[in-house]
Design a protein around this motif. Structure first.
Motif, short mmCIF file in Angstrom:
data_model
loop_
_atom_site.label_atom_id
_atom_site.label_comp_id
_atom_site.label_asym_id
_atom_site.label_seq_id
_atom_site.Cartn_x
_atom_site.Cartn_y
_atom_site.Cartn_z
N GLU A 266 0.82 -1.22 0.00
CA GLU A 266 0.00 0.00 0.00
C GLU A 266 0.85 1.27 0.00
N ARG A 267 2.11 1.17 0.43
CA ARG A 267 2.99 2.34 0.39
C ARG A 267 4.08 2.13 -0.65
N LYS A 268 3.66 1.79 -1.78
CA LYS A 268 4.59 1.47 -2.86
C LYS A 268 5.43 2.68 -3.25
N ASP A 269 4.88 3.86 -3.01
CA ASP A 269 5.61 5.07 -3.41
C ASP A 269 6.86 5.25 -2.56
N GLN A 270 6.94 4.54 -1.43
CA GLN A 270 8.14 4.65 -0.59
C GLN A 270 9.17 3.59 -0.94
N TRP A 271 8.86 2.71 -1.82
CA TRP A 271 9.84 1.71 -2.25
C TRP A 271 10.98 2.41 -2.98
N THR A 273 13.32 2.70 -6.20
CA THR A 273 12.91 2.60 -7.60
C THR A 273 13.11 1.19 -8.14
N ALA A 274 14.17 0.56 -7.69
CA ALA A 274 14.41 -0.79 -8.19
C ALA A 274 13.28 -1.71 -7.81
N CYS A 275 12.84 -1.60 -6.57
CA CYS A 275 11.73 -2.45 -6.16
C CYS A 275 10.47 -2.07 -6.93
N ARG A 276 10.29 -0.82 -7.16
CA ARG A 276 9.11 -0.42 -7.91
C ARG A 276 9.14 -0.99 -9.32
N LYS A 278 10.54 -3.76 -10.09
CA LYS A 278 10.73 -5.20 -9.99
C LYS A 278 12.15 -5.58 -10.34
N LYS A 279 13.06 -4.71 -9.94
CA LYS A 279 14.47 -5.03 -10.09
C LYS A 279 15.04 -5.37 -8.72
N ALA A 280 16.32 -5.69 -8.72
CA ALA A 280 16.97 -6.01 -7.45
C ALA A 280 16.96 -4.80 -6.54
N CYS A 281 16.56 -5.04 -5.32
CA CYS A 281 16.39 -3.94 -4.39
C CYS A 281 17.72 -3.26 -4.11
N GLN A 282 17.71 -1.95 -4.19
CA GLN A 282 18.92 -1.18 -3.92
C GLN A 282 18.97 -0.69 -2.47
N ARG A 283 17.87 -0.53 -1.87
CA ARG A 283 17.85 0.01 -0.52
C ARG A 283 18.24 -1.04 0.50
N PHE A 284 17.80 -2.24 0.29
CA PHE A 284 18.13 -3.34 1.22
C PHE A 284 18.79 -4.48 0.44
N PRO A 285 19.98 -4.26 0.05
CA PRO A 285 20.64 -5.34 -0.70
C PRO A 285 20.99 -6.48 0.24
N ASP A 286 21.14 -7.65 -0.34
CA ASP A 286 21.46 -8.81 0.48
C ASP A 286 22.90 -8.72 1.00
#
Length: 286
Positions: A266-271, A273-276, A278-286
């Motif tokens: 529901e708060r997709k706007d806070q994701w 950009t990569a997550c938005r 559907k790319k590899a998450c940049q904010r919380f990388p593994d």
DNA sequence: GGTGCCGGGCG
DNA sequence: CGCCCGGCACC
């Protein structure tokens, strides 16, 4: 790219001392003496290739002369190198340093005690003179480049150094030894080249290539991230099934929470950009 | 089925 | 290059 081979040649060792040459040559003799199977010729060639590779590190200028300048590749028979002792070129200063635990990867682990003894013996009679230990050769030269070229031309039958695949020396007729150079010992061996390599040598060679290649991070992101993931989870990367060991490898689910889990759909706007996207998450990388 | 994200399409 | 989505592998 075609420049990989030369880069790889110039990269690592400008610290190979003349003593190291002796070690390498002695190990060459070692294998020549101990393997009398039909594959011994292949071993000789690969060993000589390794010797040449190491020798090319000896003096940085020699590498430049051959690969950069192009004298060798253009006129291999121009007598650029001194084939006898008359040149008077100064022998390489025998700056014998202790062979410490410098990162010498594959070469170092080849040299075990017995060979080490042999090497010391060789070194004692090794005063700035390079002796070819190719079977039934014994050519003595005063310069590293000379001996290098000697092995390359006489025993390997190839002279070009820019080949990207160092494991495939090619017979270049232009670089065949001239009739007056030296009575060609080992000519019969230089005529048969083979692709197969003994496993021990091949391991060293491939390991070296692998390590060098490792410096150039693989373009395929899933491989590097996957390896990181595997290391984090204390798994052996070797256990990855071969069907998915390349770019098709898909890493497992990481433990880090991604934007989707943190913020929710529901708060997709806070994701990020990569997550938005559907790319590899940049904010919380593994 | 939810999730992470690769590969690819579109503008 | 930004944006989006189909589809796949993992959970």
């Amino acid at each position: 790219s075609s420049s990989d081979g030369t880069d790889r040649t110039e990269v690592s060792t400008d610290r190979v001392s003349p003593r190291r040459y002796a070690l390498l040559f002695s190990s060459s003799r070692f294998f020549v003496l101990h393997f009398r199977s039909p594959e011994s010729v292949e071993m000789d060639e690969i060993m000589a290739a390794m010797v040449l590779t190491s020798l090319s590190f000896g003096s940085a200028s020699s590498v430049d002369m051959e690969c950069g300048g192009g004298e060798l590749s253009d006129s291999g028979s121009s007598g650029y190198w001194s084939w006898d002792h008359g040149n008077g070129s100064p022998a390489p200063s025998p700056s014998v340093t202790e062979m410490d635990s410098s990162p010498d990867e594959g070469l170092h682990m080849e040299l075990e005690q017995g060979e080490e003894l042999n090497a010391k013996k060789t070194k004692s009679s090794f005063r700035g003179v390079y002796k070819c230990l190719w079977p039934s050769c014994g050519k003595v030269l005063t310069s590293s480049v000379g001996i290098k070229r000697h092995i390359r031309v006489l025993h390997l039958g190839w002279a070009s150094c820019g080949s990207p695949s160092a494991s495939e020396p090619q017979i270049s007729p232009a670089y065949r030894p001239r009739s007056n150079s030296s009575s060609g010992p080992g000519q019969s061996q230089s005529s048969t080249l083979s692709q197969s390599a003994p496993s021990s040598f091949w391991q060293i060679h491939s390991e070296h290539l692998y390590q060098v290649g490792g410096m150039i991070k693989p373009r395929c992101r899933s491989v590097s991230v996957g390896e990181q993931w595997l290391q984090q989870n204390r798994l052996q990367p070797i256990s990855v099934s071969p069907s998915r060991n390349h770019c098709s490898f898909r890493k497992g689910r990481g433990e880090a929470k991604k934007c989707r889990k943190v913020y929710g759909v529901e708060r997709k706007d806070q994701w990020c950009t990569a997550c938005r996207w559907k790319k590899a998450c940049q904010r919380f990388p593994d």
